[in-house]
Enzyme design. Structure first.
Site, short mmCIF file in Angstrom:
data_model
loop_
_atom_site.label_atom_id
_atom_site.label_comp_id
_atom_site.label_asym_id
_atom_site.label_seq_id
_atom_site.Cartn_x
_atom_site.Cartn_y
_atom_site.Cartn_z
N ARG A 149 52.78 55.02 33.55
CA ARG A 149 53.66 53.95 33.06
C ARG A 149 54.48 54.40 31.85
O ARG A 149 55.61 53.96 31.68
CB ARG A 149 52.83 52.71 32.71
N LYS A 151 42.66 39.22 53.41
CA LYS A 151 42.66 37.80 53.76
C LYS A 151 44.04 37.20 53.95
O LYS A 151 44.97 37.54 53.22
CB LYS A 151 41.96 37.02 52.65
N GLY A 178 49.05 45.75 44.76
CA GLY A 178 47.59 45.94 44.87
C GLY A 178 47.17 47.31 45.36
O GLY A 178 47.53 48.34 44.81
N GLY A 220 51.56 42.22 40.78
CA GLY A 220 51.85 40.78 40.91
C GLY A 220 53.32 40.47 41.03
O GLY A 220 53.72 39.62 41.84
P1 AMP Z 1 44.29 43.18 49.81
O1 AMP Z 1 43.83 43.31 48.38
O2 AMP Z 1 44.38 41.79 50.29
O3 AMP Z 1 45.53 44.00 50.08
O4 AMP Z 1 43.12 43.78 50.69
C1 AMP Z 1 42.75 45.12 50.63
C2 AMP Z 1 41.33 45.21 51.06
O5 AMP Z 1 41.20 44.77 52.39
C3 AMP Z 1 40.82 46.64 51.03
O6 AMP Z 1 39.76 46.68 50.12
C4 AMP Z 1 40.36 46.90 52.46
O7 AMP Z 1 39.13 47.60 52.52
C5 AMP Z 1 40.15 45.49 52.99
N1 AMP Z 1 40.24 45.46 54.45
C6 AMP Z 1 41.27 45.81 55.21
N2 AMP Z 1 40.97 45.68 56.51
C7 AMP Z 1 39.70 45.23 56.59
C8 AMP Z 1 38.82 44.89 57.67
N3 AMP Z 1 39.21 45.00 58.95
N4 AMP Z 1 37.60 44.46 57.36
C9 AMP Z 1 37.21 44.36 56.07
N5 AMP Z 1 37.98 44.66 55.02
C10 AMP Z 1 39.22 45.09 55.27
#
Ligand code: AMP
Length: 396
Positions: free
Chosen positions: A36, A197, A354, A377
């Site tokens: 940064r 999610k 992220g 963010g």
């Molecule tokens: P996010 O922070 O929402 O971008 O989610 C990233 C996280 O989602 C990472 O830690 C991945 O390990 C998890 N992830 C992605 N695909 C899967 C899956 N099929 N089952 C469980 N965790 C997952």
């Protein structure tokens, strides 16, 4: 572009208040990643080359409006000096006599670093009185902190209203890349959204389906879409209560002419751990005692075809549980395909938010992308179609 940049103002003899993001990670009093700080160098050098005096305004950590000595920017002034290759004059406050004295003392090639703006409660409240105190210190305001632009704080928004306001070089690069990806993109545009999610990315999905031609849904959130279509996913991560929302997103996509791509094959395992025994099955055939941890090779192949047919790619979130081998395979292969097409000049590729930066770094693909945003963010809010107060303030 509608915002003004360093090219649009005479800076000779002017004191320039530059809002930067130098909220670097530290361990045992040492900066562990100075990226940064490196990124603000073009702005700092440019202001000085144009005869301006650089005064840095920045936050560090979350002191919540109080003086917290461990969160003093004084701890990183040495790192700022060595990365920028300049003498740094540190001021123990970002307003008042301490700041004025530091500015008066600094030589023309020096950089003044003011103390953590968040030591004042008025910073996060966007208190006009605090912004006015800051404004007294300089002649021109430069915002180079895109990553803080989703917050209307005194140093990111209020101050921009009180002085001539310009975008710094990093802000400019970020705004240009984002505009090329979603604002005024060359079509067709493909968006990849992965991650755990659906519930954390509802606004993002809602905005994207109305703007892009193809939306690839991967990761855990794809499982929720499979469930919504009546497909059983065994023990996979899935938000069953979000199934109606997933259907609404599919409907909205259809109405907007956005084609949704879900995995056709998946890699399943019985354990969520590195090297777990796994098999590749059709997305409709996840065994009841298994969980989907990655997309399969057929899905990656289809995805690569979509990338090849597109001119612009925007990416947030991994396609699988990329932190554990071998469930990083689809994310890696897709990232490498995007990197290759970008190298060949066939695709403009922008990614951020992220875990995405970590995933693309792991794939060895990050340096080939057109632009990787480390803004977190702010990048996500921009992908959600929200107006960023710090950017809006630059537009006057
Ligand atoms: P996010 O922070 O929402 O971008 O989610 C990233 C996280 O989602 C990472 O830690 C991945 O390990 C998890 N992830 C992605 N695909 C899967 C899956 N099929 N089952 C469980 N965790 C997952």
């Amino acid at each position: 572009m509608a915002w003004k940049t360093l090219d649009d103002a005479a800076l000779a003899g002017k004191t320039v208040l530059a809002r930067v993001d130098i909220n670097v990670p530290m361990e045992d009093g040492r900066v562990t990643d100075a990226t940064r700080i490196e990124k603000i160098r073009p702005t700092v050098d440019d202001i000085i080359a144009r005869g301006g005096r650089v005064v840095l305004l920045a936050h560090f950590d979350r002191p919540k409006g109080k003086v917290v000595p461990e969160m003093s920017l004084g701890h990183i002034s040495g790192a700022v000096a060595s990365v920028l290759g300049r003498n740094v004059v540190f001021a123990s406050d970002c307003i008042g006599a301490a700041a004025e004295e530091a500015i008066a003392k600094a030589g023309p090639n020096d950089v003044v670093l003011l103390e953590n703006t968040r030591f004042h409660a008025g910073e996060e409240k966007n208190d006009p009185a605090l912004a006015a105190e800051m404004a007294k210190l300089g002649d021109v305001y430069v915002n180079d902190a895109f990553s803080a632009a989703h917050r209307a704080h005194a140093s990111t928004e209020g101050l921009a209203r009180l002085l001539p306001a310009l975008a710094g070089r990093l802000m400019e690069a970020e705004l240009r890349a984002l505009d090329a990806a979603l604002g005024n993109p060359v079509r067709p545009v493909v968006a990849v959204v992965g991650g755990a999610k659906v519930s954390t990315k509802l606004d993002l999905l809602g905005n994207l389906v109305s703007k892009v031609d193809h939306l690839v849904i991967g990761g855990g959130m794809a499982n929720t879409f499979l469930v919504a279509q009546g497909i059983e996913v065994g023990k996979s991560l899935a938000e069953r209560d979000m199934a109606p929302t997933a259907l609404e997103i599919l409907e909205k996509a259809k109405a907007s002419g956005c084609q949704i791509h879900l995995p056709s094959d998946v890699v399943v395992a019985r354990e969520f751990k590195a090297g777990a025994a796994n098999e590749t099955v059709a997305a409709t055939a996840c065994p009841a005692d298994a969980m989907i941890l990655d997309a399969g090779p057929q899905t990656v192949q289809a995805l690569t075809k979509v990338f090849e047919a597109s001119k612009t790619l925007i990416w947030n979130g991994p396609l699988g549980a990329f932190e554990i081998v071998p469930f990083n395979a689809a994310t890696n292969a897709a990232a490498q395909a995007a990197a290759r097409l970008t190298r060949e000049g066939k695709l403009v590729s922008v990614a951020g938010g992220g875990d995405t930066v970590a995933a693309l770094n792991q794939a060895g693909a990050a340096s080939d992308f057109t632009f990787i945003s480390t803004a977190g963010g702010a990048f996500l809010e921009w992908m959600e179609g929200k107006e960023l107060p710090g950017v809006k303030a630059l537009l006057g």
